[in-house]
Design an enzyme around this catalytic site. Structure first.
Site, PDB file in Angstrom:
ATOM      1  N   ALA A  98     -19.814   2.219   4.698  1.00 44.78           N
ATOM      2  CA  ALA A  98     -19.144   1.688   3.513  1.00 44.78           C
ATOM      3  C   ALA A  98     -20.087   0.821   2.683  1.00 44.78           C
ATOM      4  CB  ALA A  98     -17.913   0.881   3.943  1.00 44.78           C
ATOM      5  N   ARG A 102     -15.702   3.768   4.201  1.00 41.17           N
ATOM      6  CA  ARG A 102     -16.477   4.910   4.686  1.00 41.17           C
ATOM      7  C   ARG A 102     -15.576   6.125   4.881  1.00 41.17           C
ATOM      8  NH1 ARG A 102     -18.332   5.404  10.733  1.00 41.17           N
ATOM      9  NH2 ARG A 102     -16.157   6.071  10.777  1.00 41.17           N
ATOM     10  N   GLY A 103     -14.388   5.890   5.453  1.00 41.63           N
ATOM     11  CA  GLY A 103     -13.514   7.013   5.834  1.00 41.63           C
ATOM     12  C   GLY A 103     -13.779   7.377   7.285  1.00 41.63           C
ATOM     13  N   TYR A 149     -11.622  -5.405  10.721  1.00 44.17           N
ATOM     14  CA  TYR A 149     -10.878  -5.044  11.934  1.00 44.17           C
ATOM     15  C   TYR A 149     -10.781  -6.235  12.886  1.00 44.17           C
ATOM     16  CZ  TYR A 149     -11.974  -0.642   9.770  1.00 44.17           C
ATOM     17  OH  TYR A 149     -12.070   0.361   8.842  1.00 44.17           O
ATOM     18  N   GLN A 182       6.127   6.199  15.131  1.00 42.30           N
ATOM     19  CA  GLN A 182       5.087   5.303  14.621  1.00 42.30           C
ATOM     20  C   GLN A 182       4.457   4.451  15.714  1.00 42.30           C
ATOM     21  OE1 GLN A 182       7.352   3.162  11.600  1.00 42.30           O
ATOM     22  NE2 GLN A 182       5.434   2.994  10.495  1.00 42.30           N
ATOM     23  N   ALA A 196      -8.022  11.666   3.670  1.00 47.80           N
ATOM     24  CA  ALA A 196      -9.210  11.872   4.507  1.00 47.80           C
ATOM     25  C   ALA A 196     -10.136  12.909   3.889  1.00 47.80           C
ATOM     26  CB  ALA A 196      -8.773  12.304   5.897  1.00 47.80           C
ATOM     27  N   GLU A 227       0.846  -1.206   0.000  1.00 47.60           N
ATOM     28  CA  GLU A 227       0.000   0.000   0.000  1.00 47.60           C
ATOM     29  C   GLU A 227       0.874   1.247   0.000  1.00 47.60           C
ATOM     30  OE1 GLU A 227      -3.618   0.333   2.452  1.00 47.60           O
ATOM     31  OE2 GLU A 227      -2.593   2.044   3.369  1.00 47.60           O
ATOM     32  N   HIS A 243     -13.902  -2.573  15.065  1.00 45.08           N
ATOM     33  CA  HIS A 243     -13.721  -1.164  14.700  1.00 45.08           C
ATOM     34  C   HIS A 243     -13.872  -0.315  15.963  1.00 45.08           C
ATOM     35  CE1 HIS A 243     -14.927   2.799  12.988  1.00 45.08           C
ATOM     36  NE2 HIS A 243     -13.977   2.483  12.119  1.00 45.08           N
ATOM     37  N   TYR A 270      -6.726   6.936  -0.155  1.00 45.37           N
ATOM     38  CA  TYR A 270      -7.541   8.105  -0.513  1.00 45.37           C
ATOM     39  C   TYR A 270      -7.488   9.037   0.685  1.00 45.37           C
ATOM     40  CZ  TYR A 270     -11.761  10.029  -2.850  1.00 45.37           C
ATOM     41  OH  TYR A 270     -12.678  10.788  -3.536  1.00 45.37           O
TER      42      TYR A 270
HETATM   43  P1  FAD Z   1     -17.773   0.892   7.770  1.00 50.04           P
HETATM   44  O1  FAD Z   1     -17.718  -0.477   7.207  1.00 50.04           O
HETATM   45  O2  FAD Z   1     -18.910   1.757   7.373  1.00 50.04           O
HETATM   46  O3  FAD Z   1     -17.745   0.751   9.368  1.00 50.04           O
HETATM   47  C1  FAD Z   1     -17.589   1.901  10.198  1.00 50.04           C
HETATM   48  C2  FAD Z   1     -18.314   1.684  11.531  1.00 50.04           C
HETATM   49  O4  FAD Z   1     -19.735   1.620  11.292  1.00 50.04           O
HETATM   50  C3  FAD Z   1     -17.970   0.362  12.218  1.00 50.04           C
HETATM   51  O5  FAD Z   1     -17.985   0.590  13.609  1.00 50.04           O
HETATM   52  C4  FAD Z   1     -19.089  -0.588  11.813  1.00 50.04           C
HETATM   53  O6  FAD Z   1     -19.303  -1.592  12.805  1.00 50.04           O
HETATM   54  C5  FAD Z   1     -20.277   0.362  11.704  1.00 50.04           C
HETATM   55  N1  FAD Z   1     -21.237  -0.034  10.665  1.00 50.04           N
HETATM   56  C6  FAD Z   1     -20.943  -0.543   9.432  1.00 50.04           C
HETATM   57  N2  FAD Z   1     -22.072  -0.760   8.743  1.00 50.04           N
HETATM   58  C7  FAD Z   1     -23.088  -0.377   9.550  1.00 50.04           C
HETATM   59  C8  FAD Z   1     -24.514  -0.352   9.395  1.00 50.04           C
HETATM   60  N3  FAD Z   1     -25.092  -0.789   8.263  1.00 50.04           N
HETATM   61  N4  FAD Z   1     -25.276   0.142  10.425  1.00 50.04           N
HETATM   62  C9  FAD Z   1     -24.681   0.577  11.582  1.00 50.04           C
HETATM   63  N5  FAD Z   1     -23.334   0.556  11.779  1.00 50.04           N
HETATM   64  C10 FAD Z   1     -22.560   0.097  10.774  1.00 50.04           C
HETATM   65  N6  FAD Z   1      -9.367   5.768   5.414  1.00 50.04           N
HETATM   66  C11 FAD Z   1      -9.196   6.750   4.487  1.00 50.04           C
HETATM   67  O7  FAD Z   1      -9.613   7.887   4.702  1.00 50.04           O
HETATM   68  N7  FAD Z   1      -8.548   6.489   3.302  1.00 50.04           N
HETATM   69  C12 FAD Z   1      -8.082   5.254   2.991  1.00 50.04           C
HETATM   70  O8  FAD Z   1      -7.511   5.059   1.925  1.00 50.04           O
HETATM   71  C13 FAD Z   1      -8.241   4.198   3.943  1.00 50.04           C
HETATM   72  N8  FAD Z   1      -7.804   2.947   3.680  1.00 50.04           N
HETATM   73  C14 FAD Z   1      -8.034   1.939   4.597  1.00 50.04           C
HETATM   74  C15 FAD Z   1      -7.634   0.627   4.288  1.00 50.04           C
HETATM   75  C16 FAD Z   1      -7.842  -0.412   5.187  1.00 50.04           C
HETATM   76  C17 FAD Z   1      -7.391  -1.806   4.845  1.00 50.04           C
HETATM   77  C18 FAD Z   1      -8.459  -0.141   6.442  1.00 50.04           C
HETATM   78  C19 FAD Z   1      -8.668  -1.257   7.438  1.00 50.04           C
HETATM   79  C20 FAD Z   1      -8.871   1.143   6.748  1.00 50.04           C
HETATM   80  C21 FAD Z   1      -8.684   2.193   5.832  1.00 50.04           C
HETATM   81  N9  FAD Z   1      -9.086   3.507   6.098  1.00 50.04           N
HETATM   82  C22 FAD Z   1      -8.909   4.501   5.169  1.00 50.04           C
HETATM   83  C23 FAD Z   1      -9.701   3.834   7.394  1.00 50.04           C
HETATM   84  C24 FAD Z   1     -11.245   3.692   7.362  1.00 50.04           C
HETATM   85  O9  FAD Z   1     -11.788   4.654   6.499  1.00 50.04           O
HETATM   86  C25 FAD Z   1     -11.744   3.896   8.800  1.00 50.04           C
HETATM   87  O10 FAD Z   1     -11.347   2.827   9.613  1.00 50.04           O
HETATM   88  C26 FAD Z   1     -13.222   4.198   8.966  1.00 50.04           C
HETATM   89  O11 FAD Z   1     -13.420   4.646  10.313  1.00 50.04           O
HETATM   90  C27 FAD Z   1     -14.152   3.044   8.739  1.00 50.04           C
HETATM   91  O12 FAD Z   1     -14.201   2.680   7.419  1.00 50.04           O
HETATM   92  P2  FAD Z   1     -14.982   1.348   6.961  1.00 50.04           P
HETATM   93  O13 FAD Z   1     -14.958   1.314   5.496  1.00 50.04           O
HETATM   94  O14 FAD Z   1     -14.495   0.165   7.703  1.00 50.04           O
HETATM   95  O15 FAD Z   1     -16.484   1.723   7.484  1.00 50.04           O
END
Ligand code: FAD
Length: 286
Positions: free
Chosen positions: A123, A107-108, A143, A210, A51, A17, A147, A49
């Protein structure tokens, strides 16, 4: 090339990455990182991507360079928090125009100082949008320690299942420093009926800054074995780098020895760190 097809190969898939430049005049540095990482023969390179979409076009540009100039498969990250449907559709269109076939749908992180909701809550909403917009291979985040926002790990896994059912082809984990957390997580996902590939994300911690920052941002637990290393070596940059590379190598060796077929390395745009880890694994990955 679709990443899901790479993950089906009969070999260990190794990916890296990187992040795009923050400034317009820093593309050269990032392309240089890409050139070096591509030369290691990695299976794919993902591009984060910024923030709140702060690097959105830059992510597309770097991903296009990886795929179209270096001929290496790429995974472009895309986040939806605070974005409108129109903005997301535009970004998907930009990726299509560059022939990019893989999107990491996220989601971010919620901005601390903003009340902007945007048109997407989770997401899963973005995954549905991408799924309805073409033939992309879609990745999602997961996670092993749950999360940070989720008060119950069981719910976190149920939401993860929802992402897979919405069209997520594979998942990549948040960093973790104790492989047992990953193995336990695999049991939980399997018993929840999640059967897509789950790629462990490994972060080499090579300097004192870090150590603190990675835990704060990711919520990952530092095992006693790692804390001892950081306590002993963090004042000596070269020793800390060596110890961090050895620790990440050890994690990867253990994962592969236990049958894991995919490894994703958070390189933090440091190709030399990736090179040293790959050197340590040269016979293991062959
Ligand atoms: P989601 O899957 O939406 O989950 C977020 C929270 O909402 C969790 O607590 C989950 O339990 C809850 N949730 C999910 N779906 C629902 C639902 N339907 N109803 C109620 N609650 C729900 N961030 C960046 O800005 N740019 C990047 O490029 C980036 N790359 C990443 C790559 C990896 C491999 C990882 C692990 C993380 C990355 N992140 C990045 C960080 C990520 O954006 C954050 O961890 C963010 O807080 C959650 O994103 P997610 O896609 O997991 O969200």
């Amino acid at each position: 090339m679709k990443i899901i097809d790479l993950l089906k190969q009969d070999k260990v898939t190794f990916s890296c990455e990187i992040f795009p430049p923050k400034k317009d005049n820093a593309f050269g540095e990032v392309f240089n990182v890409v050139d070096q990482i591509s030369a290691f023969g990695v299976d794919f390179i993902s591009v984060t991507y910024g923030a709140g979409g702060s690097t959105s076009k830059k992510t597309v540009e770097v991903a296009a360079y990886i795929q179209n100039r270096k001929k290496v498969a790429t995974l472009a990250h895309l986040t939806c928090i605070g974005a409108t449907k129109k903005q997301i559709e535009q970004r998907i269109q930009d990726l299509k125009e560059q022939g990019i076939e893989n999107i990491m749908a996220l989601r971010g992180d919620r901005p601390l100082d903003s009340t902007t909701q945007g048109e997407y809550r989770h997401a899963v909403d973005l995954i549905r949008e991408i799924h309805s917009n073409g033939e992309f291979c879609i990745g999602g985040a997961c996670y092993p320690e749950g999360h940070m926002e989720c008060d119950h790990k069981k719910k976190d896994i149920l939401y993860l299942k929802e992402k897979v059912e919405a069209g997520c082809d594979f998942l990549t984990t948040q960093m973790f420093f104790d492989n047992n957390l990953f193995y336990n997580f695999l049991y939980k996902t399997l018993s929840a009926g999640i059967s897509v590939p789950i790629i462990p994300g490994i972060m080499p911690i090579i300097n004192a800054r870090q150590v603190k920052r990675s835990c704060e941002l990711s919520g990952a637990t530092m095992p006693a074995r790692f804390i001892a290393i950081a306590d002993r070596f963090s004042d000596d940059p070269l020793a800390m780098e060596q110890a961090g590379i050895a620790y990440a190598t050890d994690q990867i060796v253990d994962l592969i020895a236990n049958g894991v077929k995919w490894i994703h390395l958070y390189t933090m745009n440091r190709p030399q760190t990736a090179a040293k880890i790959l050197h340590n694994l040269s016979h293991i990955l062959r």
